[in-house]
Design a protein around this motif. Structure first.
Motif, PDB file in Angstrom:
ATOM      1  N   GLU A  46       0.816  -1.218   0.000  1.00 47.63           N
ATOM      2  CA  GLU A  46       0.000   0.000   0.000  1.00 47.63           C
ATOM      3  C   GLU A  46       0.849   1.267   0.000  1.00 47.63           C
ATOM      4  N   LEU A  47       1.887   1.305   0.829  1.00 44.56           N
ATOM      5  CA  LEU A  47       2.688   2.518   0.917  1.00 44.56           C
ATOM      6  C   LEU A  47       3.423   2.795  -0.389  1.00 44.56           C
ATOM      7  N   VAL A  48       3.889   1.728  -1.049  1.00 39.81           N
ATOM      8  CA  VAL A  48       4.575   1.888  -2.331  1.00 39.81           C
ATOM      9  C   VAL A  48       3.605   2.414  -3.378  1.00 39.81           C
ATOM     10  N   VAL A  49       2.417   1.835  -3.438  1.00 44.56           N
ATOM     11  CA  VAL A  49       1.388   2.276  -4.397  1.00 44.56           C
ATOM     12  C   VAL A  49       1.065   3.749  -4.186  1.00 44.56           C
ATOM     13  N   ASP A  50       0.878   4.145  -2.918  1.00 46.80           N
ATOM     14  CA  ASP A  50       0.539   5.537  -2.611  1.00 46.80           C
ATOM     15  C   ASP A  50       1.624   6.489  -3.086  1.00 46.80           C
ATOM     16  N   ASN A  51       2.878   6.144  -2.784  1.00 46.30           N
ATOM     17  CA  ASN A  51       3.974   7.060  -3.118  1.00 46.30           C
ATOM     18  C   ASN A  51       4.288   7.066  -4.607  1.00 46.30           C
ATOM     19  N   LEU A  52       4.077   5.953  -5.294  1.00 48.35           N
ATOM     20  CA  LEU A  52       4.203   5.953  -6.752  1.00 48.35           C
ATOM     21  C   LEU A  52       3.153   6.872  -7.370  1.00 48.35           C
ATOM     22  N   GLY A  53       1.957   6.828  -6.825  1.00 48.55           N
ATOM     23  CA  GLY A  53       0.888   7.687  -7.318  1.00 48.55           C
ATOM     24  C   GLY A  53       1.233   9.162  -7.177  1.00 48.55           C
ATOM     25  N   ILE A  54       1.865   9.521  -6.056  1.00 45.00           N
ATOM     26  CA  ILE A  54       2.264  10.919  -5.849  1.00 45.00           C
ATOM     27  C   ILE A  54       3.306  11.331  -6.885  1.00 45.00           C
ATOM     28  N   LEU A  55       4.292  10.446  -7.115  1.00 43.93           N
ATOM     29  CA  LEU A  55       5.340  10.753  -8.094  1.00 43.93           C
ATOM     30  C   LEU A  55       4.758  10.956  -9.487  1.00 43.93           C
ATOM     31  N   ARG A  56       3.836  10.080  -9.842  1.00 45.98           N
ATOM     32  CA  ARG A  56       3.225  10.200 -11.181  1.00 45.98           C
ATOM     33  C   ARG A  56       2.480  11.526 -11.303  1.00 45.98           C
ATOM     34  N   GLY A  57       1.843  11.927 -10.221  1.00 42.44           N
ATOM     35  CA  GLY A  57       1.132  13.209 -10.235  1.00 42.44           C
ATOM     36  C   GLY A  57       2.065  14.391 -10.378  1.00 42.44           C
ATOM     37  N   LEU A  58       3.313  14.226  -9.921  1.00 43.64           N
ATOM     38  CA  LEU A  58       4.313  15.288 -10.037  1.00 43.64           C
ATOM     39  C   LEU A  58       5.030  15.250 -11.377  1.00 43.64           C
ATOM     40  N   ASN A  59       4.659  14.276 -12.204  1.00 48.79           N
ATOM     41  CA  ASN A  59       5.246  14.128 -13.537  1.00 48.79           C
ATOM     42  C   ASN A  59       6.734  13.775 -13.487  1.00 48.79           C
ATOM     43  N   VAL A  60       7.147  13.059 -12.411  1.00 47.27           N
ATOM     44  CA  VAL A  60       8.511  12.526 -12.347  1.00 47.27           C
ATOM     45  C   VAL A  60       8.574  11.305 -13.266  1.00 47.27           C
ATOM     46  N   GLU A  61       9.637  11.205 -14.055  1.00 51.99           N
ATOM     47  CA  GLU A  61       9.752  10.098 -15.011  1.00 51.99           C
ATOM     48  C   GLU A  61       9.973   8.775 -14.265  1.00 51.99           C
ATOM     49  N   ILE A  62       9.108   7.795 -14.540  1.00 48.85           N
ATOM     50  CA  ILE A  62       9.240   6.458 -13.973  1.00 48.85           C
ATOM     51  C   ILE A  62       9.423   5.474 -15.117  1.00 48.85           C
ATOM     52  N   ILE A  63      10.559   4.789 -15.117  1.00 49.39           N
ATOM     53  CA  ILE A  63      10.869   3.805 -16.159  1.00 49.39           C
ATOM     54  C   ILE A  63      10.548   2.416 -15.606  1.00 49.39           C
ATOM     55  N   GLU A  64       9.592   1.750 -16.204  1.00 44.60           N
ATOM     56  CA  GLU A  64       9.230   0.402 -15.761  1.00 44.60           C
ATOM     57  C   GLU A  64      10.206  -0.607 -16.370  1.00 44.60           C
ATOM     58  N   ALA A  65      10.809  -1.438 -15.521  1.00 45.31           N
ATOM     59  CA  ALA A  65      11.820  -2.394 -15.996  1.00 45.31           C
ATOM     60  C   ALA A  65      11.598  -3.752 -15.338  1.00 45.31           C
ATOM     61  N   PRO A  66      10.614  -4.505 -15.798  1.00 44.76           N
ATOM     62  CA  PRO A  66      10.350  -5.818 -15.206  1.00 44.76           C
ATOM     63  C   PRO A  66      11.348  -6.896 -15.633  1.00 44.76           C
ATOM     64  N   THR A  67      12.162  -6.640 -16.681  1.00 45.22           N
ATOM     65  CA  THR A  67      13.113  -7.650 -17.167  1.00 45.22           C
ATOM     66  C   THR A  67      14.489  -7.015 -17.345  1.00 45.22           C
ATOM     67  N   PRO A  68      15.546  -7.842 -17.400  1.00 47.24           N
ATOM     68  CA  PRO A  68      16.890  -7.310 -17.662  1.00 47.24           C
ATOM     69  C   PRO A  68      16.962  -6.560 -18.986  1.00 47.24           C
ATOM     70  N   TYR A  69      16.178  -6.991 -19.982  1.00 47.94           N
ATOM     71  CA  TYR A  69      16.210  -6.342 -21.291  1.00 47.94           C
ATOM     72  C   TYR A  69      15.705  -4.904 -21.200  1.00 47.94           C
ATOM     73  N   ASP A  70      14.705  -4.684 -20.342  1.00 50.01           N
ATOM     74  CA  ASP A  70      14.211  -3.320 -20.143  1.00 50.01           C
ATOM     75  C   ASP A  70      15.299  -2.445 -19.517  1.00 50.01           C
ATOM     76  N   LEU A  71      16.056  -3.013 -18.603  1.00 45.89           N
ATOM     77  CA  LEU A  71      17.147  -2.264 -17.980  1.00 45.89           C
ATOM     78  C   LEU A  71      18.221  -1.915 -19.005  1.00 45.89           C
ATOM     79  N   LEU A  72      18.597  -2.905 -19.800  1.00 47.39           N
ATOM     80  CA  LEU A  72      19.648  -2.676 -20.800  1.00 47.39           C
ATOM     81  C   LEU A  72      19.212  -1.655 -21.843  1.00 47.39           C
ATOM     82  N   ALA A  73      17.926  -1.610 -22.110  1.00 47.11           N
ATOM     83  CA  ALA A  73      17.409  -0.638 -23.074  1.00 47.11           C
ATOM     84  C   ALA A  73      17.501   0.794 -22.545  1.00 47.11           C
ATOM     85  N   HIS A  74      17.646   0.921 -21.208  1.00 46.76           N
ATOM     86  CA  HIS A  74      17.715   2.257 -20.598  1.00 46.76           C
ATOM     87  C   HIS A  74      19.012   2.431 -19.812  1.00 46.76           C
ATOM     88  N   GLN A  75      20.057   1.689 -20.188  1.00 48.68           N
ATOM     89  CA  GLN A  75      21.279   1.729 -19.379  1.00 48.68           C
ATOM     90  C   GLN A  75      21.949   3.093 -19.400  1.00 48.68           C
TER      91      GLN A  75
END
Length: 536
Positions: free
Chosen positions: A98-127
């Motif tokens: 719950e606390l993570v969900v709440d604080n992610l929601g605040i960040l998104r509202g502030l328009n802070v860039e959040i890069i979703e990286a569920p796999t190593p390939y996503d990380l390498l694409a944004h290294q």
């Protein structure tokens, strides 16, 4: 403001102890949102103080509480004018805490860039955000939650962090470092600074870990010292509730109760019954003949073995020792009476039980026997004694009720136990219970005035004796016993007012465990699936 401690090893705690403190802080009314807020701000403050010229800051966050701390830090750094990006090791929709969900929601509202990286390939694409973009990287991947070998994408994230030329700040524990042992099984973040919460974790102060920890900063996140000395739901983490599926009768606890006399027949029964309700397999009572007969007639779930005569005598000791050898814990005292030979038999039994390595709980008249015969030396390791204030004075000769303030009284009791006993645990019963081994101390605030009814002390003896089987640390066994018994009494009083009996307290013990432990999940996991269908 973070506090930079030079004596790292002072007050280091295990992750289990920290879990206990966290849960008990919530029990005392300190909201987890506040703790995460304070933790995140401490991390952000450390970044600003250490690297004031850094403008581009990357937060690498997992989906657990450690990631939540990092996400809060990202918000503060954003509000302080830094350019912040967050690499989330998963998808936003995967977040469950719950606390993570709440604080992610605040960040998104502030328009802070959040890069979703569920796999190593996503990380390498944004290294490129790891290098060359980031000037500071905040490691909020795992913290104290590491279990076994690192999985992906965590392992790749740690590799990218270490390869970067940015300064690295670890949240609580460098990800990949075992917080209890200091071991690195695979790979770990090599931090320049580690900001750990409340107190240093044991693994952070081990020899040879400085290459991962860097400078160690301890952040005050708002947990008062008193929280560490309060018994609460967190202490239940010390208890082993689960049972092996192949266990047989007696494997989960056999407790021997010694007590009763011609005048006092109910006390030892109440203790034995409470132990059964706390979860031991077998409650065995050895009592004078008429007491044992009454118990047999009243409750066939308790094994009652008769002793010749109306009182405990020295010639019973050998017969009782046969059962001592078969038992995990020995409890002695309720209803014994204070005949001279009975007191001598108590001392002989306690001495011999200790000699054969048994855990012992001493209560009621057995406490008076130990005090009267000046055998306080018997209260040593793996022995719990459960006096009220009068019995404590009988045992040690000091009246602790003169100290009105409960916290001051606790310190007095701790110091008296340290100077007068040889390492045993004292559970001093009162409107607030004090539990101490002469070094540590805890206070229990559960219970109510309705529990002044005769017999509730015997219930406590049974609960503590059962927990001596299930809890390794005797101080915690006594502390949890006081907490559970008091809470069972509170449940009874909520339903019946102050018109309660010891039996009402006993019958509420399982309800306490159901509230505090995930009993349904544990029990259902051990029931055959087909049987579970029938009873669901």
């Amino acid at each position: 403001m973070p506090i930079d401690f030079r004596d790292w090893s002072s007050g280091a705690i295990t992750t289990l102890e920290m879990r206990v403190i966290d849960r008990n802080a919530a029990y005392m009314g300190i909201d987890r949102h506040i703790l995460m807020e304070n933790a995140g701000r401490s991390v952000a403050t450390t970044v600003i103080e250490r690297y004031p010229k850094a403008r581009r800051i990357l937060v690498v966050a997992g989906l657990g509480d450690n990631g939540g701390d990092g996400i809060v830090a990202a918000r503060y750094l954003h509000s302080w004018g830094r350019e912040v990006r967050v690499v989330l090791l998963g998808r936003i929709s995967d977040a469950r805490e719950e606390l993570v969900v709440d604080n992610l929601g605040i960040l998104r509202g502030l328009n802070v860039e959040i890069i979703e990286a569920p796999t190593p390939y996503d990380l390498l694409a944004h290294q490129e955000v790891f290098h060359p973009w980031a000037e500071v990287i905040i490691d909020a991947i795992i913290g104290t939650g590491i279990r076994g070998i690192l999985r992906e994408p965590q392992a790749t994230a740690i590799e990218l962090i270490n390869k970067s030329s940015a300064y690295k700040v670890a949240v609580d524990v460098p990800s990949g470092l075992d917080p209890d042992t200091g071991e690195v099984r695979d790979i770990a973040v090599k931090a320049h600074v580690t900001v750990t919460m409340h107190r240093p974790k044991v693994g952070l102060v081990k020899e040879g870990v400085s290459q991962y920890v860097g400078d160690l900063v301890i952040a005050d996140i708002g947990i008062p010292e008193e929280v560490e000395h309060v018994v609460g739901p967190g202490d239940m983490y010390y208890m082993s509730y689960a049972r092996r599926t192949d266990s047989k009768k007696g494997d989960n606890g056999r407790v021997l109760f010694i007590g009763g006399s011609r005048e006092f027949t109910g006390a030892i029964y109440l203790a034995a019954k409470a132990a059964l309700r706390t979860g031991v397999d077998l409650s065995v009572v050895m009592a004078p003949r008429d007491v044992a007969r009454d118990i047999r007639a009243h409750d066939p779930s308790i094994i009652a073995i008769p002793l010749d005569g109306d009182y405990l005598m020295l010639n019973h000791v050998d017969q009782i020792m046969e059962q001592v050898g078969k038992s995990h814990v020995i409890a002695i005292g309720p209803g014994l009476g204070l005949r001279e030979e009975t007191m001598k038999a108590v001392v002989e039994l306690v001495s011999r039980a200790i000699d054969v390595g048994k855990r012992v709980v001493i209560d009621a008249d057995a406490i008076k026997a130990i005090g009267e015969l000046k055998r306080q030396d018997l209260i040593t390791k793996n022995v719990i004694v459960t006096p009220h204030a009068g019995e404590f004075k009988w045992l040690i000769g000091i009246d602790v009720t003169k100290e009105v303030n409960i916290w001051s009284r606790a310190l007095v009791v701790r110091d008296v136990v340290k100077s007068s006993l040889r390492g045993g645990v004292v559970l001093l019963k009162g409107n607030v219970d004090i539990i101490t081994d002469g070094q540590r101390y805890k206070l229990n605030f559960t219970g109510n005035p309705g529990m002044t009814v005769g017999g509730t002390g015997d219930v406590l003896t049974g609960v503590v004796s059962a927990l001596m089987v299930k809890v390794q640390d005797p101080l915690e066994a006594a502390a949890i016993g006081a907490f559970v018994t008091g809470l069972a009494g509170d449940l009874a009083a909520r339903e019946l007012g102050y018109h309660i009996t010891p039996i009402d307290v006993i019958e509420n013990i399982p309800k306490v465990f159901r509230k505090l432990v995930n009993v349904d999940e544990i029990v259902n996991s051990s029931i055959h699936p087909q049987a579970l269908k029938l009873i669901s």
